[in-house]
Design an enzyme around this catalytic site. Structure first.
Site, short mmCIF file in Angstrom:
data_model
loop_
_atom_site.label_atom_id
_atom_site.label_comp_id
_atom_site.label_asym_id
_atom_site.label_seq_id
_atom_site.Cartn_x
_atom_site.Cartn_y
_atom_site.Cartn_z
CE LYS A 190 9.50 16.96 -0.18
NZ LYS A 190 9.62 15.61 -0.78
CB ALA A 218 2.97 1.70 -7.05
CB ALA A 257 -0.94 -0.01 1.20
N GLY A 258 1.96 1.21 -0.76
CA GLY A 258 2.76 2.41 -0.96
C GLY A 258 2.12 3.29 -2.03
CD GLN A 316 7.46 12.76 -11.85
OE1 GLN A 316 6.62 13.07 -12.68
NE2 GLN A 316 8.58 13.46 -11.67
CB VAL A 345 3.66 -10.44 0.85
CG1 VAL A 345 3.97 -11.38 -0.30
CG2 VAL A 345 2.30 -9.78 0.67
CD GLU A 374 13.50 15.74 -0.27
OE1 GLU A 374 12.80 14.81 0.17
OE2 GLU A 374 13.07 16.63 -1.03
#
Length: 393
Positions: free
Chosen positions: A368, A12, A9-10, A308, A76, A164
Site C-alpha cells: 500500500k 486524473a 487537479a486530482g 489507477q 468551476v 481503510e
C-alpha cells in the site's frame, strides 16, 4: 496555439497535465483547481482517523507543476460546450479547443433522510480533517459528559474507504484513549452496510481475512442492514436504532455536481464516454476519473472509479489529443488492471496483484505504501517523492 484546458487537479487531471507538458506541443495547457494543492484521495482515510498528518498527503500547487502549465486557482461552476468555454465562480470565463474534465467526486447519500446533515463524509482533505477533529472533540468531551455515545463510532457503508478508515482507527484508538484518559474497553466501533456482500474486488479468502481482522480488533460489521434514516447521533435501520456521537458516511461517491449543472447526460454525475474517452457528440471534450464512466468489455456496467484507472485514463486521453494534433489515428482505451490493495492500518491489509497473487497482513501494508509513493513519483517526480513519500529512501 491550441488551447487545452484541464478541470481538476486530482489523480486524473494532474497526470494529464504532466504528460501533456512533456509532449512539447504547440499548445497552451491550463490546469484549474479550487485548491492550491493536490491531495492523495486514497490516503484520506488515515488522515480522518488521525494516523497521518494532512500535510503528508498534499502536493502544493503550482510549485510541483512543470513550467509549461498555467495553473489557475478557481472553482468551476459551469461548462458551456456550445461556446467552448468554462465559467469560474469569480466571473472568469476560460476558452478551450480541447477540454479534459476531471473534476473529482462528492459524497453520495442515495437520498437517505438526514445523511448529508448529520453524518460526516470523507471525500477531500477538508472533510477528512473535520472527521479527525470531531472524533477528538467527542473523546475530550467524555471526561465531563460521561456519555457512552461520545466513545461510539458508527461507519455508515462498507466501501473500500470504510475499511481503510476503520483500519487506521484501530491503530489510533489506543493512543487516543490514553491521551484523553478514557476507558479503552468502552470504545465501540461499528460498520453498518446495506448489502450482504463486501469488497467484491477480492475473493472469499481475502474478504474473510478482513472480516476476521475487524472481529479480532473489536470492530462490529453489520451487513444486510440498510439504513433508513440518519438523525442527530442516530442511525435508524428497519429493525433498530443505533446511537453514537460520531457518524461517518462512506456509503459511496458520485461525480462533481458541475456535470449535472452543465447539462451533461449523466448518472450520478458520471458521463458514459466513448472508447476514446470523449463524448459521443463532441470528440474534443474528454471526461476522465470520477466523472467518467467507461463500459467494461463484455459487461453492462462501467469500470469502478479508482486511482489507477484515473492515471491510465489521463494518459489515454492525452495520447488521443496528441494524435489529433500530429495527424495520427486515435486509439481506444484499454485498461490494464495492476491489482488492488486495501490497507488496514500501518501493519496489515490485503492485496490482489499481478493477476491472482495474494498478500495478507504486513506485506500488503507495505505494498500500500509503495503504491502511494508511486503516485507521488508519477505526479511530481523524484524530489517530491523524497519530501512527501511514505517509505524512507
Amino acid at each position: 496555439m491550441t488551447k487545452i484546458l484541464i478541470l481538476g487537479a486530482g489523480y486524473a487531471g494532474l497526470r494529464a497535465a504532466k504528460v501533456l507538458a512533456h509532449k512539447k506541443l504547440d499548445a497552451t495547457i491550463t490546469l484549474v483547481d479550487r485548491n492550491r494543492y493536490h491531495y492523495e484521495t486514497t490516503s484520506l482515510a488515515p488522515v480522518a482517523a488521525g494516523t497521518q498528518r494532512g500535510q503528508s498527503v498534499v502536493l502544493p500547487l503550482p510549485e510541483n507543476l512543470p513550467a509549461q502549465i498555467n495553473f489557475i486557482n478557481g472553482t468551476v461552476t459551469k461548462i458551456d460546450r456550445d461556446h467552448k468555454q468554462v465559467a469560474l465562480a469569480d466571473g472568469q470565463s476560460l476558452k478551450y479547443d480541447y477540454l479534459i474534465v476531471s473534476l473529482g467526486l462528492e459524497s453520495e447519500d442515495y437520498g437517505i433522510p438526514g445523511a448529508s446533515k448529520y453524518a460526516l463524509p470523507i471525500v477531500d482533505l477538508k472533510s477528512a480533517l473535520a472527521v479527525k477533529k470531531h472524533l477528538e472533540n467527542q473523546f475530550e468531551n467524555y471526561a465531563t459528559s460521561q456519555d457512552p455515545d461520545d466513545l461510539r463510532i458508527i461507519v455508515c457503508g462498507a466501501w473500500f474507504s470504510s475499511f481503510e478508515f476503520m483500519g487506521a482507527l484501530v491503530d489510533r484508538l489506543p493512543k487516543l484513549a490514553e491521551h484523553y484518559n478514557v476507558p479503552f474497553d468502552k470504545i465501540d466501533v461499528q460498520c453498518i452496510e446495506a448489502k450482504d456482500m463486501i469488497l467484491p474486488m477480492f475473493d472469499d479468502d481475502l474478504t474473510n481475512y478482513v472480516k476476521q481482522w475487524l472481529k479480532d480488533h473489536k470492530v462490529t460489521l453489520r451487513t444486510g442492514t440498510p439504513i433508513k434514516e440518519v438523525q442527530a447521533n442516530k442511525v435508524i435501520t428497519a429493525d433498530q436504532t443505533y446511537t453514537a456521537n460520531t457518524l461517518v458516511w462512506t456509503t459511496g461517491v458520485r461525480g462533481s455536481h458541475v456535470i449535472s449543472d452543465s447539462g451533461f447526460e449523466q448518472r450520478r454525475n458520471r458521463v458514459m464516454v466513448t472508447d476514446q474517452l470523449c463524448m459521443e457528440d463532441d470528440s474534443k471534450v474528454f471526461l476522465i476519473g470520477d466523472v467518467s464512466a467507461v463500459r467494461q468489455p463484455g459487461k453492462p456496467y462501467p469500470f469502478a472509479a479508482t486511482g489507477q484507472i484515473a492515471f491510465q485514463m489521463a494518459e489515454a486521453a492525452v495520447a488521443n489529443i496528441v494524435a489529433d494534433l500530429t495527424g495520427q489515428p486515435r486509439q481506444d482505451f484499454v485498461y490494464n488492471d495492476l491489482g488492488t490493495v486495501l490497507g488496514l492500518g500501518h501493519k496489515s491489509g490485503v492485496a490482489k496483484i499481478f493477476g491472482n497473487h495474494k498478500l495478507r497482513g504486513y506485506p500488503a501494508s507495505v505494498m500500500k505504501r509503495v503504491i502511494d509513493d508511486r503516485s507521488v513519483l508519477l505526479q511530481a517526480g523524484v524530489k517530491a517523492l523524497v519530501k512527501y513519500g511514505r517509505i524512507p529512501l
